[in-house]
Motif scaffolding. Structure first.
Motif, mmCIF file in Angstrom:
data_model
loop_
_atom_site.group_PDB
_atom_site.id
_atom_site.type_symbol
_atom_site.label_atom_id
_atom_site.label_comp_id
_atom_site.label_asym_id
_atom_site.label_seq_id
_atom_site.Cartn_x
_atom_site.Cartn_y
_atom_site.Cartn_z
ATOM 1 N N ARG A 4 -86.778 18.534 83.987
ATOM 2 C CA ARG A 4 -86.056 17.730 84.515
ATOM 3 C C ARG A 4 -85.519 17.988 85.896
ATOM 4 N NH1 ARG A 4 -80.981 16.038 85.252
ATOM 5 N NH2 ARG A 4 -79.780 17.807 83.997
ATOM 6 N N LEU A 5 -84.985 19.183 86.149
ATOM 7 C CA LEU A 5 -84.536 19.418 87.788
ATOM 8 C C LEU A 5 -85.564 20.103 88.621
ATOM 9 C CD1 LEU A 5 -81.277 21.157 86.827
ATOM 10 C CD2 LEU A 5 -81.627 18.888 87.907
ATOM 11 N N ARG A 6 -86.583 20.853 88.094
ATOM 12 C CA ARG A 6 -87.578 21.509 88.905
ATOM 13 C C ARG A 6 -88.907 21.033 89.095
ATOM 14 N NH1 ARG A 6 -85.430 25.521 91.799
ATOM 15 N NH2 ARG A 6 -87.275 24.938 93.039
ATOM 16 N N ILE A 7 -89.343 20.169 87.888
ATOM 17 C CA ILE A 7 -90.730 19.818 87.761
ATOM 18 C C ILE A 7 -91.183 18.485 87.746
ATOM 19 C CG2 ILE A 7 -92.542 20.104 86.314
ATOM 20 C CD1 ILE A 7 -91.900 22.712 87.348
ATOM 21 N N LEU A 8 -90.360 17.602 86.979
ATOM 22 C CA LEU A 8 -90.581 16.196 87.041
ATOM 23 C C LEU A 8 -90.583 15.352 88.146
ATOM 24 C CD1 LEU A 8 -89.221 15.559 83.360
ATOM 25 C CD2 LEU A 8 -91.516 15.445 84.031
ATOM 26 N N PRO A 9 -89.490 15.858 88.998
ATOM 27 C CA PRO A 9 -89.366 14.836 90.321
ATOM 28 C C PRO A 9 -90.406 15.255 91.102
ATOM 29 C CG PRO A 9 -86.993 15.880 89.493
ATOM 30 C CD PRO A 9 -88.311 16.545 88.579
ATOM 31 N N TYR A 10 -91.318 16.357 91.159
ATOM 32 C CA TYR A 10 -92.162 16.546 92.205
ATOM 33 C C TYR A 10 -93.500 16.388 91.696
ATOM 34 C CZ TYR A 10 -87.841 18.524 93.501
ATOM 35 O OH TYR A 10 -86.334 18.652 93.871
ATOM 36 N N LEU A 11 -93.953 15.887 90.632
ATOM 37 C CA LEU A 11 -95.031 15.604 90.052
ATOM 38 C C LEU A 11 -96.070 14.545 90.733
ATOM 39 C CD1 LEU A 11 -94.669 16.042 86.301
ATOM 40 C CD2 LEU A 11 -95.598 17.732 87.952
ATOM 41 N N GLN A 12 -95.469 13.677 91.466
ATOM 42 C CA GLN A 12 -96.458 12.663 91.919
ATOM 43 C C GLN A 12 -97.390 12.988 93.015
ATOM 44 O OE1 GLN A 12 -96.211 9.381 90.954
ATOM 45 N NE2 GLN A 12 -98.347 9.432 91.927
ATOM 46 N N PRO A 13 -96.900 14.070 93.843
ATOM 47 C CA PRO A 13 -98.091 14.583 94.940
ATOM 48 C C PRO A 13 -99.294 15.245 93.992
ATOM 49 C CG PRO A 13 -96.098 14.876 95.602
ATOM 50 C CD PRO A 13 -95.535 14.518 94.379
ATOM 51 N N PHE A 14 -98.917 15.933 92.920
ATOM 52 C CA PHE A 14 -100.076 16.571 92.124
ATOM 53 C C PHE A 14 -100.835 15.225 91.452
ATOM 54 C CE2 PHE A 14 -101.537 18.341 88.042
ATOM 55 C CZ PHE A 14 -102.290 19.405 88.570
ATOM 56 N N LEU A 15 -100.181 14.300 90.966
ATOM 57 C CA LEU A 15 -101.148 13.216 90.343
ATOM 58 C C LEU A 15 -101.645 12.578 91.396
ATOM 59 C CD1 LEU A 15 -98.162 11.686 87.763
ATOM 60 C CD2 LEU A 15 -100.392 13.000 87.263
ATOM 61 N N ASP A 16 -101.374 12.216 92.631
ATOM 62 C CA ASP A 16 -101.949 11.948 93.623
ATOM 63 C C ASP A 16 -103.438 12.650 94.043
ATOM 64 O OD1 ASP A 16 -100.037 9.877 93.716
ATOM 65 O OD2 ASP A 16 -99.091 10.674 95.464
ATOM 66 N N MET A 17 -103.164 13.836 94.174
ATOM 67 C CA MET A 17 -104.209 14.837 94.202
ATOM 68 C C MET A 17 -105.332 14.691 93.322
ATOM 69 S SD MET A 17 -102.948 18.175 95.782
ATOM 70 C CE MET A 17 -101.592 18.586 94.736
ATOM 71 N N HIS A 18 -105.094 14.400 91.955
ATOM 72 C CA HIS A 18 -106.122 14.135 91.121
ATOM 73 C C HIS A 18 -105.787 12.788 90.023
ATOM 74 C CE1 HIS A 18 -106.761 18.683 91.738
ATOM 75 N NE2 HIS A 18 -105.206 18.638 91.738
ATOM 76 N N PRO A 19 -106.485 11.846 90.733
ATOM 77 C CA PRO A 19 -106.148 10.604 90.121
ATOM 78 C C PRO A 19 -106.694 9.995 88.793
ATOM 79 C CG PRO A 19 -107.977 10.562 92.048
ATOM 80 C CD PRO A 19 -107.343 11.775 92.040
ATOM 81 N N GLN A 20 -107.545 11.029 88.432
ATOM 82 C CA GLN A 20 -108.367 10.777 87.049
ATOM 83 C C GLN A 20 -107.596 11.755 85.823
ATOM 84 O OE1 GLN A 20 -112.576 10.503 86.821
ATOM 85 N NE2 GLN A 20 -112.598 10.468 89.159
ATOM 86 N N LEU A 21 -106.487 12.605 86.432
ATOM 87 C CA LEU A 21 -105.514 13.273 85.569
ATOM 88 C C LEU A 21 -104.606 12.771 85.035
ATOM 89 C CD1 LEU A 21 -105.641 16.452 84.590
ATOM 90 C CD2 LEU A 21 -104.547 16.997 86.564
ATOM 91 N N SER A 22 -104.251 12.955 83.788
ATOM 92 C CA SER A 22 -102.953 12.724 83.096
ATOM 93 C C SER A 22 -102.236 13.587 82.566
ATOM 94 C CB SER A 22 -103.219 11.463 81.928
ATOM 95 O OG SER A 22 -104.036 11.969 81.117
ATOM 96 N N LEU A 23 -100.974 13.539 82.522
ATOM 97 C CA LEU A 23 -100.030 14.587 82.022
ATOM 98 C C LEU A 23 -99.429 14.207 80.859
ATOM 99 C CD1 LEU A 23 -98.545 15.871 85.558
ATOM 100 C CD2 LEU A 23 -100.684 16.652 84.225
ATOM 101 N N ASP A 24 -99.604 14.964 79.686
ATOM 102 C CA ASP A 24 -98.615 14.800 78.499
ATOM 103 C C ASP A 24 -97.832 15.827 78.538
ATOM 104 O OD1 ASP A 24 -97.784 14.456 75.979
ATOM 105 O OD2 ASP A 24 -99.450 14.510 74.879
ATOM 106 N N ILE A 25 -96.258 15.472 78.555
ATOM 107 C CA ILE A 25 -95.444 16.600 78.901
ATOM 108 C C ILE A 25 -94.554 16.517 77.775
ATOM 109 C CG2 ILE A 25 -93.490 17.382 80.384
ATOM 110 C CD1 ILE A 25 -94.941 15.722 82.777
ATOM 111 N N VAL A 26 -94.424 18.003 77.020
ATOM 112 C CA VAL A 26 -93.444 18.156 75.967
ATOM 113 C C VAL A 26 -92.218 18.897 76.557
ATOM 114 C CG1 VAL A 26 -93.289 19.191 73.471
ATOM 115 C CG2 VAL A 26 -95.552 18.092 74.317
ATOM 116 N N LEU A 27 -91.024 18.418 76.223
ATOM 117 C CA LEU A 27 -89.993 18.925 76.626
ATOM 118 C C LEU A 27 -89.285 19.589 75.416
ATOM 119 C CD1 LEU A 27 -88.437 16.520 79.450
ATOM 120 C CD2 LEU A 27 -90.192 18.376 79.518
ATOM 121 N N ASP A 28 -89.104 20.950 75.638
ATOM 122 C CA ASP A 28 -88.488 21.402 74.179
ATOM 123 C C ASP A 28 -87.824 22.741 74.597
ATOM 124 O OD1 ASP A 28 -88.050 22.619 71.451
ATOM 125 O OD2 ASP A 28 -89.257 21.363 70.876
ATOM 126 N N ASP A 29 -86.562 23.076 74.332
ATOM 127 C CA ASP A 29 -86.126 24.439 74.758
ATOM 128 C C ASP A 29 -86.722 25.567 73.806
ATOM 129 O OD1 ASP A 29 -84.602 23.514 76.741
ATOM 130 O OD2 ASP A 29 -82.869 22.887 75.673
#
Length: 291
Positions: free
Chosen positions: A104-129
């Motif tokens: 929440r603090l260090r990854i999710l807010p900064y993912l848009q540039p990565f998605l912009d670099m790879h427009p055909q890639l999708s991320l399925d993110i599992v959050l679990d401690d």
């Protein structure tokens, strides 16, 4: 017999621990899986699997065959992806696992540039401690914090976070500011974990000090630790990323800053000793630069 199909069937049997589990993964009938394994053992002239109370386990020969078959399948998959995606970049889903607060603090807010670099890639993110079963959950890569205990995983250290003793100004106004590590024994700590408070290890030059800590609040998730500390309920030793916004704003303050604490490592972990896919490598390279 289709050799690659037989390899894929055997790999799935080993990872699932049963013929029925492999059949569900492959979406075929269990008899077809059993027949393929029997034909494979007959062709190789060696027994590959043993039955036990825990299910099917590979023999020594089976384990060696599994490791080589896995590499062969991954190389074949990589060759197909390379040809299919030539000129188009990375594509398809990438399933990632990470701790809730860290993501929440260090990854999710900064993912848009990565998605912009790879427009055909999708991320399925599992959050679990928790450290979930990556194979069972279909995770391609996990971000894990701290010491690794599973030697069956392939891991790469990508970052390291300093740690500090932190608390709110209101807490320190009420309970005093510790001047030495020994003073912490008189303070209330917010305990992150299931049992005990444990010991905190401090170093200053050649001096090392171990301090036992206790507290009336114990929380099993980082979000709860944050909430308790920010509610003035105690101090905590924490990786600095966990309270970065509050430390920057002054809502939280560091103490005992002349003492060093062991840093915490961040790892990229891949399931079952597998090679990282091109998508997983690209994601981890991005996270490493981000951090």
């Amino acid at each position: 017999m289709d050799r690659l199909n037989a390899m894929e069937t055997f790999v799935n049997v080993v990872e699932a621990g049963s013929f029925s589990g492999a059949a569900r993964r492959l979406e075929v009938g269990q008899p077809a899986v059993s027949k393929t394994i029997a034909q494979l053992e007959e062709r190789l002239g060696v027994r590959l699997l043993l039955r036990s109370t825990r299910g099917l386990t590979p023999t020594e020969a089976g384990q060696r065959f599994y490791e080589r078959a896995l590499r062969a399948i991954e190389e074949t998959d990589a060759a197909e992806r390379s040809a299919r995606n030539a000129g188009t970049g990375l594509s398809g889903p990438l399933r990632i696992c990470a701790a809730v607060t860290f993501a929440r603090l260090r990854i999710l807010p900064y993912l848009q540039p990565f998605l912009d670099m790879h427009p055909q890639l999708s991320l399925d993110i599992v959050l679990d401690d928790r450290h979930i079963d990556m194979l069972e959950e279909g995770i391609d890569v996990a971000l894990r914090i701290g010491s690794l205990t599973d030697s069956g995983m392939t891991a790469r250290k990508i970052s390291q976070s300093p740690r500090s003793v932190v608390g709110t100004p209101a807490y320190f106004a009420r309970h005093g500011v510790p001047a030495t590590p020994a003073d912490l024994s008189c303070h209330s700590a917010v305990i992150h974990g299931r049992v005990g408070g444990g010991s905190w290890e401090f170093r200053r030059g050649s001096t090392e000090v171990s301090v036992a800590v206790n507290g009336r609040i114990r929380v099993n998730a980082a979000e709860g630790v944050r909430a308790a500390v920010l509610a003035d309920m105690g101090l905590v030793i924490s990786s600095e990323w966990m309270f970065e916004p509050e430390l920057a704003s002054g809502a939280l303050q560091r103490v005992l800053t002349e003492w060093e604490l062991p840093p915490v490592d961040l790892w990229a972990v891949y399931p079952g000793g597998r090679m990282a896919s091109a998508k997983a490598r690209a994601f981890i390279d991005y996270v490493e630069k981000l951090l």
